[in-house]
Design a protein around this motif. Structure first.
Motif, PDB file in Angstrom:
ATOM      1  N   ASP A 138       0.835  -1.216  -0.101  1.00 42.75           N
ATOM      2  CA  ASP A 138       0.080   0.108  -0.115  1.00 42.75           C
ATOM      3  C   ASP A 138       0.877   1.295   0.025  1.00 42.75           C
ATOM      4  O   ASP A 138       0.364   2.263  -0.336  1.00 42.75           O
ATOM      5  N   ARG A 155      -5.524  -1.469   0.473  1.00 45.89           N
ATOM      6  CA  ARG A 155      -6.334  -2.577   1.015  1.00 45.89           C
ATOM      7  C   ARG A 155      -6.710  -2.044   2.655  1.00 45.89           C
ATOM      8  O   ARG A 155      -5.735  -1.590   3.215  1.00 45.89           O
ATOM      9  N   GLU A 210     -10.309  -3.653  -1.279  1.00 50.78           N
ATOM     10  CA  GLU A 210      -9.154  -3.459  -2.056  1.00 50.78           C
ATOM     11  C   GLU A 210      -9.542  -2.707  -3.221  1.00 50.78           C
ATOM     12  O   GLU A 210     -10.542  -2.583  -4.139  1.00 50.78           O
TER      13      GLU A 210
END
Length: 219
Positions: A138, A155, A210
């Motif tokens: 991320d 996420r 996500e």
């Protein structure tokens, strides 16, 4: 903010050959002059391939092609000599530049689902380029300077918040889970196109959620 639902995508592919495609933009025989692109994004295709199914060798030019596998494994081979297997969490990029040919197949035993996004380069031409970045996190944006764009992966656990980049154009695609984006409920396969985004947040309504977010400069 312009929300596009998964059910509104154009249906394509070849179901008899184990290929099911959902197009978010005008594509092939599905011509829509009012839906040709958003920012640099000119295609966002959800592909589902049965085991053994795939796309035979075909050409591309002047396109940046970025692939995100949702489930299964994608086998890729191209005319630059690369052959790789792309898995969930990897970012695959093929810069077609002046011209390249490639093959994409599901060589595994399980169904394959992947998202393929095409972006228009700022300048045509150049030499083809290929790379795979494994297990993107991320906190690691994937820059695509050739298209003036950056891909962000988010996420989130239920209730978790994330900021949407402040940018001239932001394309948001929900890969899995449900999120609230500026108060709008989005589910798997839904997308939103934001122009001049500023101080926008996404909140995960379910987990795991996500998101893929393309941050794009004005062109």
């Amino acid at each position: 903010m312009d929300v596009r639902r998964a059910r509104e995508r154009y249906r394509g592919g070849d179901p008899a050959a184990g290929i099911e495609t959902r197009h978010a933009f005008s594509f092939g025989p599905h011509y829509d002059p009012d839906n040709l692109r958003f920012g640099a994004v000119i295609a966002c295709n959800e592909e589902r391939l049965a085991p053994g199914a795939g796309f035979d060798e075909h050409p591309h030019r002047h396109t940046e092609i970025v692939t995100w596998v949702v489930e299964g494994e994608l086998t890729h081979r191209d005319s630059t000599g690369r052959e790789t297997v792309v898995r969930p969490g990897d970012v695959q990029r093929l810069s077609a530049a002046s011209g390249v040919r490639h093959v994409e197949r599901n060589a595994g035993e399980r169904p394959l689902t992947f998202l393929q996004m095409w972006l228009a380069p700022l300048e045509p031409g150049g030499d083809p380029h290929y790379e795979v970045v494994r297990a993107v996190t991320d906190s690691t944006p994937y820059a695509l300077p050739e298209a003036g764009a950056t891909l962000h992966v988010r996420r989130m656990a239920a209730g978790e918040r994330t900021a949407v980049p402040d940018a001239a154009y932001v394309y948001v695609h929900v890969v899995r889970g449900e999120v609230l984006l500026a108060g709008e409920e989005l589910g798997p396969g839904d997308a939103a196109r934001l122009t001049d985004a500023k101080d926008v947040e996404a909140v995960a309504a379910t987990a795991p959620a996500e998101l893929l977010l393309w941050e794009m400069a004005a062109r």
